[in-house]
Design an enzyme around this catalytic site. Structure first.
Site, mmCIF file in Angstrom:
data_model
loop_
_atom_site.group_PDB
_atom_site.id
_atom_site.type_symbol
_atom_site.label_atom_id
_atom_site.label_comp_id
_atom_site.label_asym_id
_atom_site.label_seq_id
_atom_site.Cartn_x
_atom_site.Cartn_y
_atom_site.Cartn_z
ATOM 1 N N ILE A 1 -7.130 -9.467 -11.645
ATOM 2 C CA ILE A 1 -7.764 -8.991 -12.877
ATOM 3 C C ILE A 1 -9.270 -9.204 -12.739
ATOM 4 O O ILE A 1 -9.729 -10.314 -12.457
ATOM 5 C CB ILE A 1 -7.197 -9.729 -14.114
ATOM 6 N N ASN B 1 1.483 3.051 -2.606
ATOM 7 C CA ASN B 1 0.765 3.973 -3.501
ATOM 8 C C ASN B 1 -0.485 4.530 -2.812
ATOM 9 O O ASN B 1 -0.828 5.692 -2.995
ATOM 10 C CB ASN B 1 0.412 3.275 -4.817
ATOM 11 N N MET C 1 -3.746 -6.672 -7.342
ATOM 12 C CA MET C 1 -3.142 -7.732 -8.152
ATOM 13 C C MET C 1 -4.147 -8.724 -8.708
ATOM 14 O O MET C 1 -3.808 -9.861 -9.000
ATOM 15 C CB MET C 1 -2.091 -8.478 -7.325
ATOM 16 N N GLY D 1 0.775 -1.238 0.000
ATOM 17 C CA GLY D 1 0.000 0.000 0.000
ATOM 18 C C GLY D 1 0.807 1.289 0.000
ATOM 19 O O GLY D 1 0.320 2.317 0.480
ATOM 20 N N THR E 1 -9.371 -0.711 -18.874
ATOM 21 C CA THR E 1 -10.359 -1.224 -19.841
ATOM 22 C C THR E 1 -10.328 -2.749 -19.746
ATOM 23 O O THR E 1 -9.603 -3.315 -18.916
ATOM 24 C CB THR E 1 -10.011 -0.812 -21.290
ATOM 25 N N GLU F 1 5.930 6.487 -9.499
ATOM 26 C CA GLU F 1 4.569 6.086 -9.098
ATOM 27 C C GLU F 1 3.941 7.007 -8.059
ATOM 28 O O GLU F 1 2.802 7.442 -8.210
ATOM 29 C CB GLU F 1 4.592 4.660 -8.526
ATOM 30 N N ASP G 1 -3.786 -3.732 -18.835
ATOM 31 C CA ASP G 1 -2.779 -2.670 -19.006
ATOM 32 C C ASP G 1 -2.884 -1.965 -20.356
ATOM 33 O O ASP G 1 -1.924 -1.318 -20.806
ATOM 34 C CB ASP G 1 -1.342 -3.208 -18.833
ATOM 35 N N HIS H 1 0.914 1.306 -13.109
ATOM 36 C CA HIS H 1 1.711 0.164 -13.548
ATOM 37 C C HIS H 1 3.191 0.552 -13.496
ATOM 38 O O HIS H 1 3.553 1.633 -13.975
ATOM 39 C CB HIS H 1 1.317 -0.250 -14.965
ATOM 40 N N ASN I 1 -5.329 2.698 -13.032
ATOM 41 C CA ASN I 1 -4.348 1.749 -12.497
ATOM 42 C C ASN I 1 -2.960 2.363 -12.599
ATOM 43 O O ASN I 1 -2.664 3.072 -13.559
ATOM 44 C CB ASN I 1 -4.398 0.469 -13.347
HETATM 45 C C1 GAR Z 1 3.530 -1.079 -7.311
HETATM 46 O O1 GAR Z 1 4.813 -1.024 -7.857
HETATM 47 C C2 GAR Z 1 2.480 -1.081 -8.416
HETATM 48 O O2 GAR Z 1 2.823 -0.273 -9.500
HETATM 49 C C3 GAR Z 1 2.508 -2.526 -8.818
HETATM 50 O O3 GAR Z 1 2.650 -3.239 -7.605
HETATM 51 C C4 GAR Z 1 3.293 -2.420 -6.625
HETATM 52 C C5 GAR Z 1 2.389 -2.307 -5.422
HETATM 53 O O4 GAR Z 1 3.012 -1.605 -4.378
HETATM 54 N N1 GAR Z 1 1.330 -2.869 -9.536
HETATM 55 C C6 GAR Z 1 1.327 -3.748 -10.535
HETATM 56 O O5 GAR Z 1 2.309 -4.369 -10.882
HETATM 57 C C7 GAR Z 1 -0.020 -3.936 -11.230
HETATM 58 N N2 GAR Z 1 0.168 -4.546 -12.501
HETATM 59 P P1 GAR Z 1 2.173 -0.923 -3.206
HETATM 60 O O6 GAR Z 1 1.213 -1.967 -2.646
HETATM 61 O O7 GAR Z 1 3.242 -0.571 -2.203
HETATM 62 O O8 GAR Z 1 1.454 0.284 -3.745
#
Ligand code: GAR
Length: 214
Positions: free
Chosen positions: A93, A14, A91, A12, A147, A181, A151, A110, A108
């Site tokens: 889909i 982000n 994580m 978490g 969508t 990010e 991705d 990425h 999202n």
């Molecule tokens: C982040 O790097 C995010 O961009 C990625 O997982 C991590 C989650 O970190 N997401 C993906 O790869 C989705 N395809 P977080 O839980 O610390 O935010």
């Protein structure tokens, strides 16, 4: 004020960047009203609770398939009156029934410059492992609308980050998070909440601020 619902599965960081942006006034026209996790033990849930944000757990492993899971996710999003749904390290889909109900209302983050290192199977550290294997000198992060194509939705913001000699997937992941990010996700959310994102022909256009500075 728009209701922002954040979907999470892990640490978490982000989500934390969004909470910080909300608390320092960078997101003026939206509030995180609920955090929904696909995993009961995601640390992201603790981050939300510390900031008095409502949490819900919809454990993916308790569902036989994606369609049933997606139906319950959509039910929860409707109950929460979500104006914007943010996948922040989510994580799972979801079935297209969710996207169809909320077109251009889900975004999202990425951890790569789409269309590189993206699509099914590219998530978390795997993305950085593949970038290092390929030997790219620049990578970065992308925020895009969700969508039915994994991705593949319209790109809202991107930021490039250098790959350095000696990088491991972990050091690269950390740099991409810190330099890209955690910056572009709150920016994209803020632009959405200010009604400044327009989608035409699968491309996103950022409209100018109005006279009120919004
Ligand atoms: C982040 O790097 C995010 O961009 C990625 O997982 C991590 C989650 O970190 N997401 C993906 O790869 C989705 N395809 P977080 O839980 O610390 O935010």
């Amino acid at each position: 004020m728009k209701n922002i619902v954040v979907l999470v599965s892990g640490g978490g960081t982000n989500l934390q960047a969004l909470i910080d942006a909300q608390e320092n006034g960078s997101i003026k026209n939206g509030r995180i009203t609920c955090v929904i996790s696909s995993k009961p033990d995601a640390y992201a849930l603790e981050r939300a609770k510390k900031h008095n944000i409502k949490t819900r757990v919809l454990a993916r492993r308790e569902y036989p398939d994606s369609v049933e899971y997606s139906r319950d996710i959509l039910k929860a999003l409707t109950e929460e009156k979500a104006d914007l749904v943010v996948y922040a390290g989510f994580m799972t889909i979801l079935d297209e029934l969710v996207v169809k109900a909320l077109p251009n209302k889900m975004m999202n983050v990425h951890p790569a410059l789409i269309p590189s290192f993206c699509g099914k199977g590219y998530y978390g550290l795997r993305v950085h492992e593949e970038a290092l294997k390929k030997g790219v000198k620049l990578t970065g992060a992308t925020v895009h609308f969700v969508t039915e194509v994994c991705d593949g939705g319209p790109i809202i913001l991107q930021k490039a980050v250098e790959v350095l000699d000696g990088d491991t997937p972990e050091t690269l992941q950390k740099r991409v998070m810190e330099q890209a990010e955690w910056k572009i996700l709150p920016q994209a959310v803020s632009l959405f909440c200010d009604d400044r994102l327009e989608v035409r022909n699968n491309c996103v256009y950022i409209t100018a601020e109005n006279a009120a500075g919004v």
